[in-house]
Write an enzyme that holds these catalytic residues in place. Structure first.
Site, PDB file in Angstrom:
ATOM      1  N   ASN A 109       0.857  -1.186   0.000  1.00 35.82           N
ATOM      2  CA  ASN A 109       0.000   0.000   0.000  1.00 35.82           C
ATOM      3  C   ASN A 109       0.890   1.232   0.000  1.00 35.82           C
ATOM      4  O   ASN A 109       2.008   1.189   0.508  1.00 35.82           O
ATOM      5  CB  ASN A 109      -0.879   0.001   1.262  1.00 35.82           C
ATOM      6  CG  ASN A 109      -1.816   1.199   1.309  1.00 35.82           C
ATOM      7  OD1 ASN A 109      -2.498   1.500   0.335  1.00 35.82           O
ATOM      8  ND2 ASN A 109      -1.842   1.896   2.441  1.00 35.82           N
ATOM      9  N   HIS A 111       0.805   5.189   1.357  1.00 29.95           N
ATOM     10  CA  HIS A 111       0.059   6.059   2.276  1.00 29.95           C
ATOM     11  C   HIS A 111       0.732   7.437   2.291  1.00 29.95           C
ATOM     12  O   HIS A 111       1.961   7.523   2.397  1.00 29.95           O
ATOM     13  CB  HIS A 111       0.058   5.456   3.682  1.00 29.95           C
ATOM     14  CG  HIS A 111      -0.686   6.310   4.654  1.00 29.95           C
ATOM     15  ND1 HIS A 111      -2.058   6.400   4.672  1.00 29.95           N
ATOM     16  CD2 HIS A 111      -0.252   7.150   5.625  1.00 29.95           C
ATOM     17  CE1 HIS A 111      -2.440   7.241   5.607  1.00 29.95           C
ATOM     18  NE2 HIS A 111      -1.361   7.708   6.207  1.00 29.95           N
ATOM     19  N   SER A 138       4.775   6.837   2.446  1.00 25.35           N
ATOM     20  CA  SER A 138       5.343   5.544   2.824  1.00 25.35           C
ATOM     21  C   SER A 138       4.744   4.453   1.955  1.00 25.35           C
ATOM     22  O   SER A 138       3.542   4.466   1.684  1.00 25.35           O
ATOM     23  CB  SER A 138       5.005   5.206   4.284  1.00 25.35           C
ATOM     24  OG  SER A 138       5.350   6.255   5.155  1.00 25.35           O
ATOM     25  N   ASP A 147      -2.994   1.082   7.723  1.00 18.74           N
ATOM     26  CA  ASP A 147      -1.790   1.898   7.593  1.00 18.74           C
ATOM     27  C   ASP A 147      -0.673   1.477   8.545  1.00 18.74           C
ATOM     28  O   ASP A 147       0.148   2.283   8.971  1.00 18.74           O
ATOM     29  CB  ASP A 147      -2.111   3.397   7.744  1.00 18.74           C
ATOM     30  CG  ASP A 147      -3.101   3.855   6.677  1.00 18.74           C
ATOM     31  OD1 ASP A 147      -3.053   3.319   5.564  1.00 18.74           O
ATOM     32  OD2 ASP A 147      -3.927   4.739   6.962  1.00 18.74           O
TER      33      ASP A 147
END
Ligand code: GRF
Length: 217
Positions: A109, A111, A138, A147
């Site tokens: 992911n 973020h 990040s 997250d």
């Protein structure tokens, strides 16, 4: 060279998807994007996939009674396309433990903050309110807590006098577009991998020097 088959999960504009598609055009990039899957029909990210000649799939989450049912369909489609590694890029669904386990250490992911600061939404407004001098983005492996998860890479940008959320978001977004392809390349090539709950690297050069903000008088 066999390239890692990547599926990208999106919900909207798809500028990070575009950065990944652009990077994957290079023949020596270790990953290829084989499918783009959106939970929202008609989003710009699907047009970007089509323009790049990449398959697009739509799985409207509202059609499913439960989150796990939605995720089972997402996983089934990803597997139909032979996906080995999944990238969330502006994918606005929180995934459950079942999905995380199914793609454990194969799910990334991006973020828009320097985690663990500012998980969740509205990161740029919160960074401005907190008065931080450095902000950024990040790329991390996904875990069940939103997250959180082993960090693959981060890019820092300064918060400048007069910044509003739009200006700061634009500066971070430009950093995202550099960071995500870099991190995908590291993971796809096996140069970044999870050990314990952190990422270890091989054959990787660290950034030189430091980013100091303010820079001086
Ligand atoms: C990015 O800021 C990403 O970090 C966040 O959502 C935004 C998506 O933008 N998760 P885009 O769809 O990639 O343009």
């Amino acid at each position: 060279m066999s390239r890692t088959r990547v599926g990208v999960l999106v919900s909207g504009r798809g500028s990070n998807l575009q950065a990944l598609l652009d990077a994957a055009r290079a023949p020596d990039f270790p990953a290829e994007i084989v499918v783009v899957l959106s939970n929202i029909p008609g989003v710009a990210a699907l047009d970007r996939a089509a323009a790049a000649g990449v398959a697009g799939e739509v799985v409207p989450h509202r059609d499913f009674a439960t989150r796990p049912a939605f995720e089972r369909e997402v996983s089934a489609l990803l597997e139909d396309h032979g996906v080995e590694l999944v990238c969330q890029a502006g994918f606005m669904r929180v995934v459950t433990g079942g999905f995380v386990d199914r793609w454990r250490d194969r799910l990334l992911n991006i973020h828009p903050s320097l985690l663990p600061a500012f998980p969740g939404l509205d990161t740029h407004a919160r960074a401005l309110r907190a008065g931080v001098a450095l902000h950024g983005c990040s790329v991390h492996f996904v875990r069940e807590t939103v997250d959180e998860g082993p960090i693959v890479g981060q890019a820092a940008v300064p918060v400048l006098p007069g910044d509003d959320t739009e200006a700061l978001a634009a500066r971070v977004l430009a950093a995202e577009h550099r960071l995500y392809p870099l991190c995908l390349g590291l993971v796809a090539s096996g140069r970044a991998r999870v050990e314990g709950e952190t990422v270890i690297y091989s054959g990787v050069t660290g950034a030189q020097g430091m980013l100091l903000n303010p820079a001086g008088l």
